[in-house]
Design a protein around this motif. Structure first.
Motif, PDB file in Angstrom:
ATOM      1  N   GLN A 431      16.293  62.018  54.082  1.00 47.26           N
ATOM      2  CA  GLN A 431      16.619  60.731  54.687  1.00 47.26           C
ATOM      3  C   GLN A 431      15.356  60.058  55.222  1.00 47.26           C
ATOM      4  OE1 GLN A 431      19.516  58.974  54.700  1.00 47.26           O
ATOM      5  NE2 GLN A 431      20.118  60.588  53.247  1.00 47.26           N
ATOM      6  N   ASN A 432      14.438  60.881  55.722  1.00 43.06           N
ATOM      7  CA  ASN A 432      13.187  60.330  56.254  1.00 43.06           C
ATOM      8  C   ASN A 432      12.356  59.698  55.134  1.00 43.06           C
ATOM      9  OD1 ASN A 432      11.223  59.895  58.347  1.00 43.06           O
ATOM     10  ND2 ASN A 432      10.008  61.532  57.406  1.00 43.06           N
ATOM     11  N   ASN A 433      12.297  60.396  53.981  1.00 42.37           N
ATOM     12  CA  ASN A 433      11.580  59.843  52.827  1.00 42.37           C
ATOM     13  C   ASN A 433      12.197  58.524  52.380  1.00 42.37           C
ATOM     14  OD1 ASN A 433      11.241  63.161  51.561  1.00 42.37           O
ATOM     15  ND2 ASN A 433       9.588  61.938  52.405  1.00 42.37           N
ATOM     16  N   ILE A 434      13.535  58.531  52.257  1.00 42.50           N
ATOM     17  CA  ILE A 434      14.231  57.343  51.770  1.00 42.50           C
ATOM     18  C   ILE A 434      14.074  56.181  52.756  1.00 42.50           C
ATOM     19  CG2 ILE A 434      16.511  56.389  51.242  1.00 42.50           C
ATOM     20  CD1 ILE A 434      17.243  59.110  50.062  1.00 42.50           C
ATOM     21  N   LYS A 435      14.148  56.492  54.050  1.00 37.30           N
ATOM     22  CA  LYS A 435      14.039  55.442  55.055  1.00 37.30           C
ATOM     23  C   LYS A 435      12.687  54.740  54.981  1.00 37.30           C
ATOM     24  CE  LYS A 435      15.180  54.476  59.859  1.00 37.30           C
ATOM     25  NZ  LYS A 435      15.658  55.037  61.135  1.00 37.30           N
ATOM     26  N   ARG A 436      11.631  55.520  54.705  1.00 32.79           N
ATOM     27  CA  ARG A 436      10.299  54.953  54.653  1.00 32.79           C
ATOM     28  C   ARG A 436      10.167  53.896  53.552  1.00 32.79           C
ATOM     29  NH1 ARG A 436       6.077  59.661  54.128  1.00 32.79           N
ATOM     30  NH2 ARG A 436       4.697  57.854  53.857  1.00 32.79           N
ATOM     31  N   ILE A 437      10.906  54.080  52.456  1.00 37.13           N
ATOM     32  CA  ILE A 437      10.783  53.128  51.338  1.00 37.13           C
ATOM     33  C   ILE A 437      12.134  52.508  50.975  1.00 37.13           C
ATOM     34  CG2 ILE A 437       8.694  54.078  50.300  1.00 37.13           C
ATOM     35  CD1 ILE A 437      10.442  55.717  48.437  1.00 37.13           C
ATOM     36  N   GLU A 438      13.069  52.520  51.925  1.00 37.71           N
ATOM     37  CA  GLU A 438      14.417  52.018  51.652  1.00 37.71           C
ATOM     38  C   GLU A 438      14.392  50.573  51.177  1.00 37.71           C
ATOM     39  OE1 GLU A 438      18.840  52.004  53.742  1.00 37.71           O
ATOM     40  OE2 GLU A 438      17.063  52.340  54.974  1.00 37.71           O
ATOM     41  N   GLN A 439      13.605  49.747  51.834  1.00 39.54           N
ATOM     42  CA  GLN A 439      13.528  48.337  51.447  1.00 39.54           C
ATOM     43  C   GLN A 439      12.901  48.181  50.060  1.00 39.54           C
ATOM     44  OE1 GLN A 439      15.006  45.770  53.027  1.00 39.54           O
ATOM     45  NE2 GLN A 439      15.806  47.426  54.321  1.00 39.54           N
ATOM     46  N   ASP A 440      11.930  49.063  49.763  1.00 37.71           N
ATOM     47  CA  ASP A 440      11.316  49.023  48.438  1.00 37.71           C
ATOM     48  C   ASP A 440      12.354  49.341  47.359  1.00 37.71           C
ATOM     49  OD1 ASP A 440       8.948  48.486  49.676  1.00 37.71           O
ATOM     50  OD2 ASP A 440       8.069  50.469  49.375  1.00 37.71           O
ATOM     51  N   PHE A 441      13.172  50.370  47.604  1.00 40.59           N
ATOM     52  CA  PHE A 441      14.214  50.738  46.649  1.00 40.59           C
ATOM     53  C   PHE A 441      15.187  49.575  46.435  1.00 40.59           C
ATOM     54  CE2 PHE A 441      13.453  55.398  47.465  1.00 40.59           C
ATOM     55  CZ  PHE A 441      13.170  55.723  46.151  1.00 40.59           C
ATOM     56  N   SER A 491       6.084  52.738  46.282  1.00 40.41           N
ATOM     57  CA  SER A 491       5.329  51.747  47.037  1.00 40.41           C
ATOM     58  C   SER A 491       4.318  51.026  46.158  1.00 40.41           C
ATOM     59  CB  SER A 491       4.597  52.413  48.220  1.00 40.41           C
ATOM     60  OG  SER A 491       5.513  52.957  49.130  1.00 40.41           O
ATOM     61  N   ASP A 492       3.665  51.775  45.254  1.00 44.15           N
ATOM     62  CA  ASP A 492       2.710  51.148  44.328  1.00 44.15           C
ATOM     63  C   ASP A 492       3.385  50.144  43.407  1.00 44.15           C
ATOM     64  OD1 ASP A 492       0.656  52.621  45.395  1.00 44.15           O
ATOM     65  OD2 ASP A 492       0.565  54.102  43.767  1.00 44.15           O
ATOM     66  N   ALA A 493       4.577  50.524  42.928  1.00 46.93           N
ATOM     67  CA  ALA A 493       5.311  49.599  42.063  1.00 46.93           C
ATOM     68  C   ALA A 493       5.665  48.329  42.808  1.00 46.93           C
ATOM     69  CB  ALA A 493       6.563  50.277  41.516  1.00 46.93           C
ATOM     70  N   MET A 494       6.091  48.479  44.046  1.00 42.11           N
ATOM     71  CA  MET A 494       6.417  47.315  44.877  1.00 42.11           C
ATOM     72  C   MET A 494       5.216  46.396  45.032  1.00 42.11           C
ATOM     73  SD  MET A 494       9.345  46.494  46.074  1.00 42.11           S
ATOM     74  CE  MET A 494       8.719  45.466  47.398  1.00 42.11           C
TER      75      MET A 494
END
Length: 499
Positions: A431-441, A491-494
């Motif tokens: 959940q911590n990993n997903i939260k860090r890039i949730e907006q990116d996803f 993040s790089d893709a974003m």
């Protein structure tokens, strides 16, 4: 008289197979499209006759693979044969499912395919088609393109605005003339007689292989097009009159070695000049080109239409990002850089095949193309990497098509993903990993998959990675070996897409 109409997101000029595929993609994305086509109906004689597994996968992604499967025949190997019958080269295309989830080669009747693609377009309320119309002027500014169309049915000109215009209008492209630039000559220009036959007894037409007769006296090609059709192609010699050689008596004389009027009906005979060239400029601000407007390929690999379909697939997801997600149109800078390198590989190999058929060279790809104790040289389908653009190119598999496997349900993998990004991960993100890039996803619209067929696990094992990010066109953006690298990958893709 001039009439002003409402505006569109994208104007497509030309409703051949490339324009129709692009319109279907954009229709699926919800983009507002108008297609301008000068003819009143689809062309009813065959031109392109073959496509590969990647193109069938693209048809799958626009929702027409089931219908297309009903109108095609599976093609098999191609042989390059000397006058004495010795096989120089065999292009292996075994009748088995490839890593794209389809057979390696298909043969088809182009009018049938075009009709299917047009029928699919009729299901989209956001796609308009204007037949018997010709684009006569394009004027662009920073925000849009003013499109002027001559409507033959209404006998008046119509003007509207569009965010982008894509020319799928063939080798004599009007849109390309507005972009500027020239054709880069790749050194192959030959007149060939193309003969299409209707087989009178389909049950007798069982050999599905193709044959390229490498005869310096008269190069020729024989192609299986399904039980009801066959095509022959003959290179014109310097003394041939292109007007006389198409006369039935002369055509049957050329064909007499293989087939006669009692066995088949002559559908058409026409002389085409096969070209190999690439336009130097595929985009000028809001004007773009695709298919034959951007590149011309001789027919020996059956890759001319395929290349244009790949153009449409590459371009469509980028236009979707720009129009529906407000991404800057610098994203379009990657269109030509990615596709030109890719299509050039196919054209160069096709030229080599043409030289082999003409016996102006004796090898193809790897080593001498001649019989030995081990038999003829054997080649397989070409799988080139995209040129520099969106995504990493640090490893050999980055920028290449990602495999498609069948799920336990029987569905093919792409059908569960849709026209979006996909992250395949062998490790579940916390959940911590997903939260860090949730907006990116969310903004990238990434489908996360952590349970997938063994073929995909096997692909990852061979690449020593735990995750792979795949673009909407099914090409690999990049891979990761750890959870931290997965976060950085997204993040790089974003950053690359949105800046």
């Amino acid at each position: 008289m001039t009439e002003y109409k409402s505006n569109y997101d994208v104007t497509i000029v030309g409703l051949g197979p490339i324009g129709a595929v692009l319109a279907n993609f954009l229709g699926s994305y919800g983009v507002g499209v108008i297609v301008i086509e000068k003819e009143s109906a689809s062309h009813q004689l065959p031109r392109a006759v073959a496509f590969d597994d990647e193109v069938m996968r693209i048809f799958q992604n626009i929702g027409v693979s089931k219908e297309v499967n009903d109108i095609v025949a599976v093609g098999e190997n191609a042989h390059f044969v000397k006058p004495d019958g010795e096989i120089l080269v065999t292009w292996d295309r075994p009748k088995k499912i490839s890593s794209n989830g389809w057979f390696l080669n298909y043969r088809f009747h182009q009018p049938d395919l075009e009709n299917l693609l047009r029928q699919r377009l009729n299901t989209y309320t956001n796609v308009s088609i204007q037949l018997e119309s010709t684009v006569v002027n394009l004027e662009q500014d920073e925000n849009s393109v003013e499109v002027e169309v001559k409507d033959a049915t209404l006998a008046k000109n119509i003007i509207f605005k569009s965010q982008y215009v894509v020319g799928c209008d063939g080798a004599k492209s009007f849109v390309r003339s507005k972009i500027g630039g020239n054709y880069i000559d790749l050194g192959f220009h030959e007149p060939w007689l193309v003969v299409d036959l209707l087989i009178k007894k389909p049950e007798s037409n069982k050999v599905k292989d193709s044959f390229h007769y490498c005869d310096p006296e008269r190069s020729s090609t024989q192609v299986y097009l399904g039980e009801k059709r066959k095509r022959w192609e003959f290179r014109l010699n310097p003394g041939d009159d292109p007007h006389k050689i198409v006369e039935p008596k002369n055509v049957w004389s050329l064909l007499s070695r293989w087939i006669g009027p009692s066995e088949a009906e002559l559908e058409r005979a026409v002389v085409y000049t096969f070209h190999a060239s690439i336009a130097s400029q595929w985009r000028k601000k809001r004007l773009l080109i695709a298919g034959d407007a951007a590149h011309l390929t001789p027919p020996f690999m059956g890759q001319g239409m395929c290349a244009g379909v790949r153009d449409a697939c590459n371009l469509s997801w980028k236009l979707n990002e720009i129009i529906n997600k407000n991404v800057g149109d610098t994203l379009l800078n990657s269109y030509q850089t990615e596709r030109e390198v890719h299509v050039r590989k196919f054209i160069e190999l096709t030229i080599d095949m043409g030289k082999l058929i003409n016996r102006t060279r004796t090898d193809l790809l790897l080593g001498p193309a001649k019989n030995s104790i081990k038999g003829p040289q054997r080649i397989s389908n070409l799988l080139p990497v995209l040129g520099n653009g969106i995504g990493k190119r640090e490893k050999d598999w980055e920028g290449r098509i990602f495999p498609q496997a069948q799920l336990e349900s029987g569905l093919l993998m792409d059908d569960t993903i849709g026209l979006r990004w996909a992250l395949f991960s062998k490790i579940r993100l916390s959940q911590n990993n997903i939260k860090r890039i949730e907006q990116d996803f969310k903004r990238l619209d990434v489908r996360i998959l952590s349970d997938f067929p063994e073929e995909i696990y096997d692909w990852m094992r061979k690449k020593s990675c735990v995750a792979v990010l795949v673009r909407p066109d099914r090409y690999v953006y990049g891979t990761a070996k750890t959870k931290k690298e997965i976060v950085l990958l997204v993040s790089d893709a974003m950053k690359e897409i949105y800046g």
